[in-house]
Design an enzyme around this catalytic site. Structure first.
Site, PDB file in Angstrom:
ATOM      1  N   HIS A 175       8.402  -6.561   0.904  1.00  9.83           N
ATOM      2  CA  HIS A 175       7.180  -7.357   0.126  1.00  9.83           C
ATOM      3  C   HIS A 175       7.543  -8.561  -0.281  1.00  9.83           C
ATOM      4  CE1 HIS A 175       5.151  -3.206  -0.751  1.00  9.83           C
ATOM      5  NE2 HIS A 175       4.986  -3.502   0.492  1.00  9.83           N
TER       6      HIS A 175
ATOM      7  N   SER B 250       1.477  -2.825   4.593  1.00 10.04           N
ATOM      8  CA  SER B 250       1.374  -3.389   3.220  1.00 10.04           C
ATOM      9  C   SER B 250       1.318  -4.718   3.359  1.00 10.04           C
ATOM     10  CB  SER B 250       2.295  -2.885   2.425  1.00 10.04           C
ATOM     11  OG  SER B 250       3.602  -3.242   2.872  1.00 10.04           O
TER      12      SER B 250
ATOM     13  N   ASP C  75       4.150  -3.641  -6.892  1.00  9.83           N
ATOM     14  CA  ASP C  75       5.033  -2.526  -6.766  1.00  9.83           C
ATOM     15  C   ASP C  75       5.397  -2.029  -8.226  1.00  9.83           C
ATOM     16  OD1 ASP C  75       5.153  -3.388  -4.200  1.00  9.83           O
ATOM     17  OD2 ASP C  75       7.174  -3.626  -4.121  1.00  9.83           O
TER      18      ASP C  75
END
Length: 140
Positions: free
Chosen positions: A79, A31, A104
């Protein structure tokens, strides 16, 4: 070298190794590509490490890569903060994986953030591919 001194040196090596290991996190998904990849290890600073506060999640900034406890995923997520917002006077972060098309699914409160990836200049501190050992051992 005396036996006591040798034992002390080995104990010190083990303690230092454990402290260093606590400041590393294995990347388990793609990701965040191309910043880092599955199997890379990122070096992190902790919000609370044995009572030491290496950084304050309330002071995290847009652009920081953080590790947080997500409401939507059972494991910690690594992230990037892309925005901050306030809801009823409380601060929240909008977080997204660089390789994901959308942020998200939930806003993230500072209390959910446990670590921040250490950067050197603008680049995250990464140890490439060594984390595959952990991924293999844990079956991820």
């Amino acid at each position: 070298m005396s036996t006591k001194r040798e034992i002390a040196v080995y104990a010190l090596i083990i303690i230092v190794g454990l402290l260093i290991a606590q400041h590393m996190n294995v990347v388990v998904s793609g990701s965040m590509e191309p910043v880092f990849f599955r199997g890379d290890i990122v070096v992190v600073e902790k919000a609370d490490f044995l009572g030491f506060h290496e950084f304050d999640p309330n002071n995290a900034e847009v652009g920081d890569i953080v590790v947080y406890n997500a409401k939507w995923f059972p494991n910690p997520v690594i992230h990037r903060i892309i925005n901050e917002t306030y809801v009823n006077g409380s601060k929240y972060y909008v977080i997204k994986g660089d390789n994901n098309n959308v942020p998200d699914p939930y806003l993230v409160s500072p209390s959910q953030i446990t670590e921040r990836v250490v950067t050197i200049g603008e680049q995250p501190f990464i140890i490439p591919k060594i984390g595959y050992i952990t991924i293999w051992l844990k079956g991820l």
